[in-house]
Design an enzyme around this catalytic site. Structure first.
Site, PDB file in Angstrom:
ATOM      1  N   GLY A  74      45.182  69.487  42.267  1.00  0.00           N
ATOM      2  CA  GLY A  74      44.057  68.585  42.552  1.00  0.00           C
ATOM      3  C   GLY A  74      44.265  67.206  41.929  1.00  0.00           C
TER       4      GLY A  74
ATOM      5  N   ASP B  83      35.211  70.085  40.441  1.00  0.00           N
ATOM      6  CA  ASP B  83      35.723  71.280  39.748  1.00  0.00           C
ATOM      7  C   ASP B  83      34.557  71.965  39.031  1.00  0.00           C
ATOM      8  OD1 ASP B  83      38.907  72.036  38.845  1.00  0.00           O
ATOM      9  OD2 ASP B  83      37.303  73.017  37.717  1.00  0.00           O
TER      10      ASP B  83
ATOM     11  N   HIS C 182      53.069  82.422  54.212  1.00  0.00           N
ATOM     12  CA  HIS C 182      53.564  81.722  53.026  1.00  0.00           C
ATOM     13  C   HIS C 182      53.817  82.760  51.929  1.00  0.00           C
ATOM     14  CE1 HIS C 182      54.196  78.550  50.218  1.00  0.00           C
ATOM     15  NE2 HIS C 182      53.085  78.747  49.537  1.00  0.00           N
TER      16      HIS C 182
HETATM   17  N1  APR Z   1      35.093  75.968  42.233  1.00  0.00           N
HETATM   18  C1  APR Z   1      35.808  74.847  41.981  1.00  0.00           C
HETATM   19  N2  APR Z   1      36.903  74.826  41.204  1.00  0.00           N
HETATM   20  C2  APR Z   1      37.307  75.986  40.674  1.00  0.00           C
HETATM   21  C3  APR Z   1      36.624  77.198  40.894  1.00  0.00           C
HETATM   22  C4  APR Z   1      35.453  77.159  41.699  1.00  0.00           C
HETATM   23  N3  APR Z   1      34.747  78.251  41.966  1.00  0.00           N
HETATM   24  N4  APR Z   1      37.275  78.168  40.220  1.00  0.00           N
HETATM   25  C5  APR Z   1      38.336  77.608  39.607  1.00  0.00           C
HETATM   26  N5  APR Z   1      38.351  76.287  39.875  1.00  0.00           N
HETATM   27  C6  APR Z   1      39.277  75.272  39.410  1.00  0.00           C
HETATM   28  C7  APR Z   1      39.763  75.493  37.981  1.00  0.00           C
HETATM   29  O1  APR Z   1      38.789  75.071  37.047  1.00  0.00           O
HETATM   30  C8  APR Z   1      41.033  74.649  37.956  1.00  0.00           C
HETATM   31  O2  APR Z   1      40.800  73.334  37.478  1.00  0.00           O
HETATM   32  O3  APR Z   1      40.481  75.302  40.182  1.00  0.00           O
HETATM   33  C9  APR Z   1      41.452  74.581  39.437  1.00  0.00           C
HETATM   34  C10 APR Z   1      42.813  75.194  39.715  1.00  0.00           C
HETATM   35  O4  APR Z   1      43.765  74.414  39.065  1.00  0.00           O
HETATM   36  P1  APR Z   1      45.069  75.025  38.378  1.00  0.00           P
HETATM   37  O5  APR Z   1      44.702  76.234  37.597  1.00  0.00           O
HETATM   38  O6  APR Z   1      45.766  73.919  37.671  1.00  0.00           O
HETATM   39  O7  APR Z   1      45.929  75.539  39.643  1.00  0.00           O
HETATM   40  P2  APR Z   1      46.855  74.683  40.622  1.00  0.00           P
HETATM   41  O8  APR Z   1      48.253  74.687  40.108  1.00  0.00           O
HETATM   42  O9  APR Z   1      46.223  73.394  40.945  1.00  0.00           O
HETATM   43  O10 APR Z   1      46.874  75.661  41.898  1.00  0.00           O
HETATM   44  C11 APR Z   1      45.688  75.953  42.593  1.00  0.00           C
HETATM   45  O11 APR Z   1      46.828  76.370  44.664  1.00  0.00           O
HETATM   46  O12 APR Z   1      49.114  76.628  45.168  1.00  0.00           O
HETATM   47  C12 APR Z   1      47.907  77.268  44.887  1.00  0.00           C
HETATM   48  O13 APR Z   1      48.661  79.323  43.892  1.00  0.00           O
HETATM   49  C13 APR Z   1      47.990  78.098  43.646  1.00  0.00           C
HETATM   50  O14 APR Z   1      45.984  79.293  44.116  1.00  0.00           O
HETATM   51  C14 APR Z   1      46.542  78.275  43.320  1.00  0.00           C
HETATM   52  C15 APR Z   1      45.932  76.923  43.727  1.00  0.00           C
END
Ligand code: APR
Length: 313
Positions: free
Chosen positions: A14, A33, A175
């Site tokens: 993000g 988020d 994927h």
């Molecule tokens: N609503 C909004 N945001 C959320 C929610 C929710 N219900 N639940 C979790 N999050 C947020 C988390 O707080 C976190 O900031 O989603 C974000 C995910 O970020 P990361 O953990 O850094 O994961 P990222 O590497 O960005 O990957 C996200 O994409 O490629 C896929 O497998 C990967 O499923 C994963 C997703």
């Protein structure tokens, strides 16, 4: 009028999306988020780079769904990423619950947006997203094929010592480990790939492509890839916003195309101002067809598991 892109999930992907979209001045950005402070912090950080990099976009961080109202595009990365040793499928239960909440937020606040899903396991999560939100199928699409194809291209370019831009290729299917890189549809400077590489080398590269995400997770230990996934998501958003009608491999709803019905899977599609405007059917060889069907089977199986978790699907 400036366009608006909302990013649901302000984690690694993000945040990178927000930065890329800003640098390209593609749209104003809303970073959403559940962790509001993370979203606000990242929005502020990128906003403070606008004067250095000279781009003119507005960024906000929020945990209020009302802020995503009237988005042109929404890109979803909310969810948990893989840890070393995990498959994308291991994320299913947790990420399904998250995507249900996200779908409701989108349905209520921005039902006309073009929605790109990145959360894994991709093909199932994007299908669930479409069902939960009820948005038109041509406006809900998943990001995977561009990333998988770009990994394949990169490995080939390293092996053949040619610039990536000289390589044209496609990766189709789900994927996951059954994805289908298409060497017979790959050219290097217009020349068929198979004339330039030995079979053994090619098989190794195909295998590395299939495991491309896991290779990065092993290095990072905490979290999964984010630069290339974000760049791939932005290419889809840009094609929609600028009506570029690019043909891009994406997880798209199939209604009989490639012999598949009522399922999301990776195929080439044209993305323009109407969303997914067309599924492009390329002719597959017998071997490619067999691999594609295997990949589809894996997606169907996982969808059945998802239906056991949530009978609403
Ligand atoms: N609503 C909004 N945001 C959320 C929610 C929710 N219900 N639940 C979790 N999050 C947020 C988390 O707080 C976190 O900031 O989603 C974000 C995910 O970020 P990361 O953990 O850094 O994961 P990222 O590497 O960005 O990957 C996200 O994409 O490629 C896929 O497998 C990967 O499923 C994963 C997703």
């Amino acid at each position: 009028m400036k366009k608006k892109i909302s990013l649901i999930g302000a984690g690694q992907i993000g945040g990178t999306l927000a930065h890329l979209i800003s640098v390209k001045e593609l749209a104003d950005v809303v970073l959403f988020d559940v962790s509001e402070d993370v979203a606000k912090g990242k929005a502020l950080d990128i906003a403070q780079s606008t004067s250095v990099d000279g781009f003119d976009v507005n960024l906000i961080g929020t945990s209020n769904y009302e802020d995503i109202k009237n988005s042109d595009v929404i890109i979803i990365t909310a969810g948990v990423p893989r840890k070393p040793g995990m498959s994308r499928d291991d994320l299913l239960g947790t990420n399904l619950k998250i995507i249900k909440q996200v779908s409701e937020g989108i349905k209520k606040n921005s039902p006309n947006a073009f929605v790109i899903c990145i959360t894994n396991p991709l093909d199932i999560i994007v299908m669930a997203l479409q069902k939960y939100s009820g948005l038109p199928k041509n406006k809900v699409v998943g990001m995977a094929g561009i990333l998988d194809s770009s990994r394949f291209k990169y490995f080939l370019s390293q092996e053949l010592k040619v610039p990536v831009k000289d390589i044209n290729t496609l990766v189709l299917g789900g994927h996951g480990d059954t994805m289908v890189p298409l060497p017979d549809h790959t050219t290097v400077n217009g020349k068929p790939l198979k004339q330039l590489i030995k079979d053994v080398k090619l098989e190794k590269i195909i295998d590395r492509t299939r495991k491309g995400g896991a290779e990065i997770i092993k290095f990072l230990e905490k979290g999964s890839a984010y630069y290339a996934p974000a760049a791939s998501g932005v290419e889809m958003a840009e094609s929609y916003i600028k009506d570029m009608k690019k043909t891009l491999p994406c997880a798209s709803y199939l209604n009989g195309e490639y012999g598949v019905k009522n399922l999301y899977a990776g195929v080439p599609v044209i993305i323009g101002k109407n969303g997914v405007e067309k599924v492009v059917e390329v002719k597959l060889s017998d071997k490619e067809k067999e691999q594609f069907n295997l990949s589809i089977k894996a997606v169907q199986e996982l969808y059945k598991t998802a239906q056991k978790i949530d009978p609403e699907l």
